[in-house]
Scaffold this motif. Structure first.
Motif, PDB file in Angstrom:
ATOM      1  N   PRO A  64      34.049  37.285-141.421  1.00  0.00           N
ATOM      2  CA  PRO A  64      34.877  36.176-140.968  1.00  0.00           C
ATOM      3  C   PRO A  64      36.127  35.947-141.822  1.00  0.00           C
ATOM      4  CG  PRO A  64      32.922  35.333-142.072  1.00  0.00           C
ATOM      5  CD  PRO A  64      32.750  36.826-141.937  1.00  0.00           C
ATOM      6  N   LEU A  65      36.158  36.485-143.025  1.00  0.00           N
ATOM      7  CA  LEU A  65      37.319  36.192-143.873  1.00  0.00           C
ATOM      8  C   LEU A  65      38.515  37.092-143.558  1.00  0.00           C
ATOM      9  CD1 LEU A  65      36.061  35.200-147.446  1.00  0.00           C
ATOM     10  CD2 LEU A  65      36.350  33.826-145.391  1.00  0.00           C
TER      11      LEU A  65
ATOM     12  N   GLN B 213      36.072  28.504-145.972  1.00  0.00           N
ATOM     13  CA  GLN B 213      37.003  28.680-147.079  1.00  0.00           C
ATOM     14  C   GLN B 213      36.734  30.030-147.742  1.00  0.00           C
ATOM     15  OE1 GLN B 213      39.350  26.159-147.480  1.00  0.00           O
ATOM     16  NE2 GLN B 213      38.337  25.417-145.632  1.00  0.00           N
ATOM     17  N   LYS B 214      37.599  30.405-148.681  1.00  0.00           N
ATOM     18  CA  LYS B 214      37.490  31.750-149.232  1.00  0.00           C
ATOM     19  C   LYS B 214      36.173  31.988-149.955  1.00  0.00           C
ATOM     20  CE  LYS B 214      39.805  32.303-153.307  1.00  0.00           C
ATOM     21  NZ  LYS B 214      41.007  32.435-154.153  1.00  0.00           N
ATOM     22  N   ASP B 215      35.541  30.911-150.458  1.00  0.00           N
ATOM     23  CA  ASP B 215      34.282  31.102-151.171  1.00  0.00           C
ATOM     24  C   ASP B 215      33.074  30.909-150.255  1.00  0.00           C
ATOM     25  OD1 ASP B 215      34.447  28.437-150.687  1.00  0.00           O
ATOM     26  OD2 ASP B 215      34.092  27.782-152.760  1.00  0.00           O
ATOM     27  N   GLY B 216      33.312  30.835-148.943  1.00  0.00           N
ATOM     28  CA  GLY B 216      32.196  30.703-148.016  1.00  0.00           C
ATOM     29  C   GLY B 216      31.755  29.265-147.799  1.00  0.00           C
ATOM     30  N   THR B 217      32.356  28.309-148.529  1.00  0.00           N
ATOM     31  CA  THR B 217      32.072  26.906-148.242  1.00  0.00           C
ATOM     32  C   THR B 217      32.947  26.477-147.061  1.00  0.00           C
ATOM     33  OG1 THR B 217      33.771  26.065-149.721  1.00  0.00           O
ATOM     34  CG2 THR B 217      31.578  26.444-150.670  1.00  0.00           C
ATOM     35  N   PHE B 218      32.794  25.216-146.644  1.00  0.00           N
ATOM     36  CA  PHE B 218      33.522  24.749-145.463  1.00  0.00           C
ATOM     37  C   PHE B 218      34.296  23.483-145.774  1.00  0.00           C
ATOM     38  CE2 PHE B 218      30.223  27.463-143.916  1.00  0.00           C
ATOM     39  CZ  PHE B 218      30.782  28.097-142.816  1.00  0.00           C
ATOM     40  N   SER B 219      35.253  23.179-144.887  1.00  0.00           N
ATOM     41  CA  SER B 219      35.954  21.909-145.024  1.00  0.00           C
ATOM     42  C   SER B 219      35.611  21.037-143.825  1.00  0.00           C
ATOM     43  CB  SER B 219      37.458  22.129-145.116  1.00  0.00           C
ATOM     44  OG  SER B 219      37.988  22.430-143.860  1.00  0.00           O
ATOM     45  N   VAL B 220      35.576  19.751-144.084  1.00  0.00           N
ATOM     46  CA  VAL B 220      35.186  18.777-143.065  1.00  0.00           C
ATOM     47  C   VAL B 220      36.329  17.782-142.899  1.00  0.00           C
ATOM     48  CG1 VAL B 220      33.605  16.871-142.570  1.00  0.00           C
ATOM     49  CG2 VAL B 220      32.713  19.021-143.501  1.00  0.00           C
ATOM     50  N   VAL B 221      36.822  17.648-141.669  1.00  0.00           N
ATOM     51  CA  VAL B 221      37.928  16.727-141.395  1.00  0.00           C
ATOM     52  C   VAL B 221      37.532  15.798-140.254  1.00  0.00           C
ATOM     53  CG1 VAL B 221      40.366  16.515-140.766  1.00  0.00           C
ATOM     54  CG2 VAL B 221      39.594  18.515-142.051  1.00  0.00           C
ATOM     55  N   PRO B 222      37.239  14.540-140.549  1.00  0.00           N
ATOM     56  CA  PRO B 222      36.916  13.631-139.453  1.00  0.00           C
ATOM     57  C   PRO B 222      38.180  13.240-138.671  1.00  0.00           C
ATOM     58  CG  PRO B 222      36.452  12.628-141.614  1.00  0.00           C
ATOM     59  CD  PRO B 222      37.204  13.886-141.859  1.00  0.00           C
ATOM     60  N   ARG B 223      37.989  12.912-137.400  1.00  0.00           N
ATOM     61  CA  ARG B 223      39.134  12.520-136.586  1.00  0.00           C
ATOM     62  C   ARG B 223      39.584  11.112-136.967  1.00  0.00           C
ATOM     63  NH1 ARG B 223      41.742  14.799-132.782  1.00  0.00           N
ATOM     64  NH2 ARG B 223      40.284  16.481-132.379  1.00  0.00           N
TER      65      ARG B 223
ATOM     66  N   ARG C  78      27.135  39.561-148.329  1.00  0.00           N
ATOM     67  CA  ARG C  78      28.345  39.512-149.143  1.00  0.00           C
ATOM     68  C   ARG C  78      29.242  40.695-148.821  1.00  0.00           C
ATOM     69  NH1 ARG C  78      30.417  37.219-153.640  1.00  0.00           N
ATOM     70  NH2 ARG C  78      31.517  38.928-154.629  1.00  0.00           N
ATOM     71  N   CYS C  79      30.404  40.378-148.283  1.00  0.00           N
ATOM     72  CA  CYS C  79      31.365  41.439-147.975  1.00  0.00           C
ATOM     73  C   CYS C  79      31.903  42.009-149.282  1.00  0.00           C
ATOM     74  CB  CYS C  79      32.510  40.865-147.140  1.00  0.00           C
ATOM     75  SG  CYS C  79      33.807  42.061-146.768  1.00  0.00           S
ATOM     76  N   PRO C  80      31.931  43.346-149.442  1.00  0.00           N
ATOM     77  CA  PRO C  80      32.397  43.932-150.704  1.00  0.00           C
ATOM     78  C   PRO C  80      33.902  43.693-150.936  1.00  0.00           C
ATOM     79  CG  PRO C  80      32.015  45.644-149.057  1.00  0.00           C
ATOM     80  CD  PRO C  80      31.512  44.356-148.468  1.00  0.00           C
ATOM     81  N   HIS C  81      34.597  43.273-149.914  1.00  0.00           N
ATOM     82  CA  HIS C  81      36.036  43.051-150.039  1.00  0.00           C
ATOM     83  C   HIS C  81      36.318  41.787-150.845  1.00  0.00           C
ATOM     84  CE1 HIS C  81      39.940  41.673-147.867  1.00  0.00           C
ATOM     85  NE2 HIS C  81      40.270  42.404-148.906  1.00  0.00           N
ATOM     86  N   ARG C  82      35.990  40.619-150.289  1.00  0.00           N
ATOM     87  CA  ARG C  82      36.253  39.366-150.998  1.00  0.00           C
ATOM     88  C   ARG C  82      35.045  38.421-150.974  1.00  0.00           C
ATOM     89  NH1 ARG C  82      42.017  38.538-151.011  1.00  0.00           N
ATOM     90  NH2 ARG C  82      42.792  40.489-151.860  1.00  0.00           N
ATOM     91  N   GLY C  83      33.884  38.992-150.745  1.00  0.00           N
ATOM     92  CA  GLY C  83      32.684  38.167-150.835  1.00  0.00           C
ATOM     93  C   GLY C  83      32.411  37.299-149.624  1.00  0.00           C
ATOM     94  N   GLY C  84      33.035  37.599-148.498  1.00  0.00           N
ATOM     95  CA  GLY C  84      32.823  36.790-147.297  1.00  0.00           C
ATOM     96  C   GLY C  84      31.376  36.827-146.832  1.00  0.00           C
ATOM     97  N   PRO C  85      30.887  35.708-146.257  1.00  0.00           N
ATOM     98  CA  PRO C  85      29.518  35.676-145.751  1.00  0.00           C
ATOM     99  C   PRO C  85      29.412  36.403-144.410  1.00  0.00           C
ATOM    100  CG  PRO C  85      30.579  33.553-145.410  1.00  0.00           C
ATOM    101  CD  PRO C  85      31.583  34.427-146.092  1.00  0.00           C
ATOM    102  N   LEU C  86      28.854  37.600-144.425  1.00  0.00           N
ATOM    103  CA  LEU C  86      28.808  38.411-143.196  1.00  0.00           C
ATOM    104  C   LEU C  86      27.972  37.741-142.111  1.00  0.00           C
ATOM    105  CD1 LEU C  86      28.424  41.963-144.766  1.00  0.00           C
ATOM    106  CD2 LEU C  86      30.484  40.905-143.800  1.00  0.00           C
TER     107      LEU C  86
END
Lengths: 111, 810
Positions: free
Chosen positions: A65-66, B554-564, A44-52
């Protein structure tokens, strides 16, 4: 005291890459450098919680990566001018296996 | 003895001449003809009349009282039909007038381009009050107006009509607006501003015909584009009105030839104004016309005088945009440019220098220093000593030794330097004081210049101002801190020295780090796979997470999936599969993207292989919405369904996407195909955009609609789908082989030039074929569905290495 537990083979992690270990207190990222050193840090990145664990590994550093903060894998300290710290955990390689300190993880999780 | 003076034409030049004449106490008996049924008014102010800011009464310069007080016989609304030089008589429609001296001031006539439909009602020119009133009348009915001509007059007409509520399109033959006053960069800024205000601008547009039955309805261009038009304004230019002079046997070249005293080939006939040619030159701006008027007045009084045209500067406000140009700003051998740009504020200044003298200046946005520059041009002042600070204007000259950074130094602490990250000068200075003494350090500390990078130069200047001699301005920008080499150097050496692996590059080119960093590694990985598709193996660990995991983080570490969805087409079966997957994996957000695809947002990283496997089973593959590669080909429905469609745009889009998918490129590449010039697929702001027309396909490249907004430029017009596909593939391959990593095509084209691209893609069939072949080879390796691949062999990467939560719970 230290209780080393085997969490997997070194080759399960790509060189200059990382894998995640789930623990009771959250995910820990286990990094493998180009020189086959292994480091464990909170994922967890201390900045915005990015997955290191998803970052690019270079030298003994990883770039989040964020927003591209760079952390030392050895100390967990943010590099450059960014200020922040990622918790680190003891990790070592023995006979091609990766060992983490279970007590550290458990003690933290109990706290 | 009282002289009889006849003046033909009551315009601004003759009006000024009469003023001078009477101010000097002339006792001439003056007869003034004017074809317009009114006296002299300020034609420059017709634009405010058109826009409604002024009325006619407000722009009259000489009213009836003025003429009466000077005993001038006004014959307004009466055309002169003949000049009889032998009898010294002018014949008007209502009778003759004898003269001792005659002044011809017939001005100019609008140039009407000889196209079909030019005589239709609804087609007007823009020269006088009647034209202006005709436009005001037409605008009252609303609808579409097309202005042909993107010079000053045309743009003022366009702005006026738009302010009166019309939908306005400007068609301009040349590559940029006002090409006689502006260089391409300033013309581009002006165009962008006009477009921002809702005026459509079509440069490089040649009018083919004005369409309509009993009145103008549309304008057709040579390229097949059709613009609806209830009103057509011809503002392509003017030419001296010389018919009377020609008939009278006076010497006429382009204009009526006059000597320095404004006397024509007949010693009793003078000429002034736009109808005049002096020393091979014509005149359209008011300043030289007023000079002519002064000389003519003196000549009429037999006083010595000589017209010496001086260089003129153009300082204009076109529809609220400040413009200035002076001198000669064409590029040429031995000429150098000093350019200042501030994209955020829309400022552009360019000085052209030759032999240490300023010879030309173009300014857009801030023209405050225009007159000072103009003075330097006129006086031929040596500028060597102030060259460093010249572009900042007079405020930074003189006094103590010139400080080249004065402008930056003068900025207040709260002046914003980096617009993307909202960093002001004070923050940067603070960072420098805190020890950030390099660009990289300042960027790391403050994020200034860390996003789009356009303010990098300014940040460097702040560093230079703050640190003084301690700061050495970098010459060329290296790839990153691992090397001194630029992207261009690295690309060149990878090819020339046949470096085929990342360690080879780092070793041979002297990388300063053991294994690069997050900046250089993705670039090197791309360069290597693009240049050596068969020899090099892609390195996932040198890719940004999105390309490594084939999904967008994505910002919360989840991902987005876009099929062609090929060309944006889908089917009930695919939609069901997507809906099922969304429910099965608890996808919180399902969204349609700008590129006509469906985005499943919020998928957990460890679920990716499973959701891909499900989608694969329905025939869906990766849409590469995460890659520096081919993204999407957006299409409209085309001739299959649309009543306006000229070609099968959807089919072409599908073919293009099937040819290009899977290819990696320096930056993302987006395409679109529109079935007709209505351009519903918005093809003209894509990296490659194809617009179908009746006669074939217009292939445009280098559009943008992100940080910058830019229309595509024409690569070529072709007749067949096959040619359109071949050009597209060759263009993509040329871009892959040559562009800097993270330069979109428009940025790359700006560096190499569109002509360079055309020479390799369009003009040389062998080069085109070779590019296409090299692309084919690369696709033989890279055109495979990464989702299926990872489901099969890389599943483990997505799962946790171990799960200790169970043990911890025990």
């Amino acid at each position: 005291m230290t209780t080393w537990i085997d969490i997997g083979a070194l080759d399960d992690i790509p060189a200059r890459g990382a894998r995640v270990v789930k623990t009771a207190m959250g995910c820990v990222a286990v990094f493998r450098t180009a020189a086959d050193e292994v480091f464990a840090l909170s994922d967890r990145c201390p900045h915005r919680g990015g997955p290191l664990s998803e970052g690019i590994v270079h030298g003994k550093s990883v770039t989040c990566p964020l927003h591209s903060w760079v952390f030392s894998l050895e100390t967990g300290q943010a590099q450059g001018a960014d200020a922040g710290e990622v918790p680190t955990y003891p990790a070592r390689v023995e006979g091609g296996r990766i060992l983490l300190d279970a007590t550290r993880l458990a003690r933290r999780s109990a706290a | 003895m009282t002289q009889k003076l006849v003046v033909i034409g009551a315009g601004m030049a003759s009006g000024r001449m009469l003023e001078h004449l009477f101010e000097a106490g002339a006792d001439h008996e003056v007869t003034l003809f004017n074809a317009e049924p009114r006296g002299n008014y300020n034609r420059i102010m017709l634009s405010p009349v058109l826009s409604g800011d002024k009325d006619y009464a407000g722009i009259v310069t000489h009213d009836d009282g003025w003429y009466a007080a000077r005993g001038i016989t006004c014959r307004f609304g009466e055309h002169v039909v003949k000049i009889d030089r032998r009898r010294k008589v002018v014949t008007g429609e209502k009778g003759e007038a004898a003269y001792d001296k005659l002044v011809i001031a017939t001005g100019s006539a609008p140039f009407i381009i000889p196209v079909a439909g030019r005589d239709l009602p609804g087609v007007v020119s823009y020269r006088d009050l009647d034209d202006t009133n005709a436009m005001i009348g037409a605008a009252a009915k609303g609808g579409h107006a097309v202005v042909i001509g993107g010079g000053l007059l045309g743009l003022e007409a366009a702005a006026g009509l738009q302010s009166r509520g019309m939908e306005v399109t400007v068609i301009h033959l040349m590559g940029h607006l006002m090409e006689r006053q502006l260089d391409p960069a300033a013309g581009y800024l002006l165009q962008r501003e006009l477009e921002r205000r809702g005026i459509t601008v079509h440069c490089k547009g040649a009018t083919k015909a004005i369409l309509g039955h009993d009145r103008a309805e549309a304008v057709l261009l040579e390229d097949g584009t059709v613009y609806p038009a209830d009103l057509v304004v011809m503002a392509v230019g003017i030419r001296p009105e010389t018919r009377l002079a020609v008939d009278a046997g006076l010497e006429v070249a382009r204009g009526i030839v006059v000597d320095d005293r404004m006397v024509t080939s007949d010693p009793d006939i003078l000429a002034v104004g736009e109808c005049v040619e002096h020393d091979g030159q014509l005149f359209g701006l008011v300043a030289p016309l007023y000079d002519q008027a002064k000389v003519a007045a003196l000549s009429l009084r037999d006083e010595p005088a000589a017209f010496r045209p001086v260089q003129t500067a153009t300082k204009l406000k076109v529809t609220g945009c400040d413009l200035f140009s002076a001198g000669d700003f064409a590029e040429g051998e031995g000429r150098e440019d000093i350019v200042f740009r501030d994209p955020a504020r829309g400022l552009y200044k360019r000085l052209v220098i030759e032999d240490d003298r300023l010879v030309g200046a173009v300014m857009y946005g801030d023209t405050a220093d225009g007159n000072w520059f103009f003075g330097l041009i006129k006086d031929g002042t040596g500028i060597e000593a102030m060259r460093e600070t010249l572009i900042f204007g007079p405020a930074y000259q003189g006094g103590a030794a010139a400080d080249p950074m004065a402008a930056v130094a003068a900025l207040p602490a709260d002046a914003e330097i980096c617009g993307c990250n909202g960093v002001c000068k004070g923050r940067i200075v603070e960072a420098i004081a805190g020890g950030a003494t390099t660009l990289d350090a300042v960027r790391a500390e403050t994020k200034a210049s860390g996003s789009c990078g356009t303010c990098t130069g300014l940040v460097e200047q702040v560093l230079a101002v703050t640190l003084g001699d301690e700061f050495v301005m970098p010459t060329a920008k290296p790839v990153c801190g691992c090397t001194e080499l630029t992207h261009e150097d690295v690309r060149r050496m990878i090819k020339a020295r046949e470096l085929k692996s990342m360690p080879a590059v780092m070793q041979e080119l002297g990388w300063k780090t053991s294994c690069g960093c997050h900046v250089c590694r993705p670039a090197l990985n791309f360069y290597l796979l693009a240049d050596w598709p068969l020899g090099y193996r892609d390195d996932p660990q040198s890719r940004f997470v999105n390309e490594r995991k084939h999904a967008n983080i994505q910002k919360d570490g989840t991902f987005s999936v876009v099929p062609r969805m090929w060309g944006g087409l889908t089917s009930p079966r695919e939609l069901r599969a997507i809906a099922d997957a969304a429910e099965k994996y608890n996808v919180p957000t399902v969204k349609v993207t700008g590129g006509q695809r469906i985005d499943l947002l919020g998928v957990k990283g460890e679920d990716l292989p499973a959701i891909w496997a499900d989608l694969n089973r329905a025939g869906l593959v990766s849409g590469h919405a995460y890659s520096k590669g081919l993204r999407t080909v957006k299409t409209c429905v085309g001739s299959d369904h649309c009543r306006f469609g000229t070609q099968d745009s959807t089919g072409l889009g599908v073919k293009l996407e099937q040819a290009l998918w899977g290819s990696w490129t320096p930056h993302k590449v987006k395409l679109a195909v529109s079935g007709c010039p209505r351009n519903c697929a918005e093809a003209t702001c894509k990296d490659i955009g194809i617009v179908c027309v009746d006669s074939g396909y217009q292939v445009g490249v280098g559009g943008a609609a992100g940080m910058d907004v830019k229309e595509t430029e024409q690569l070529a017009d072709v007749k067949t789908e096959e040619e359109a596909i071949a050009l597209t593939i060759a263009f993509v391959q040329l871009y892959r082989e040559n562009a800097k990593y993270l330069d979109r095509p428009y940025k790359w084209i700006a560096k190499v030039g569109l002509d360079w691209v055309k020479a390799r893609v369009v003009d040389d069939p062998e080069s085109r074929a070779a590019l296409i072949e090299r692309f084919r080879i690369s696709q033989s390796v890279y055109q495979k569905d990464p989702w299926a691949d990872h489901v099969q062999s890389e599943q483990a990467r997505y799962a946790p290495l171990a799960n200790l939560t169970l043990e911890a719970a025990e």
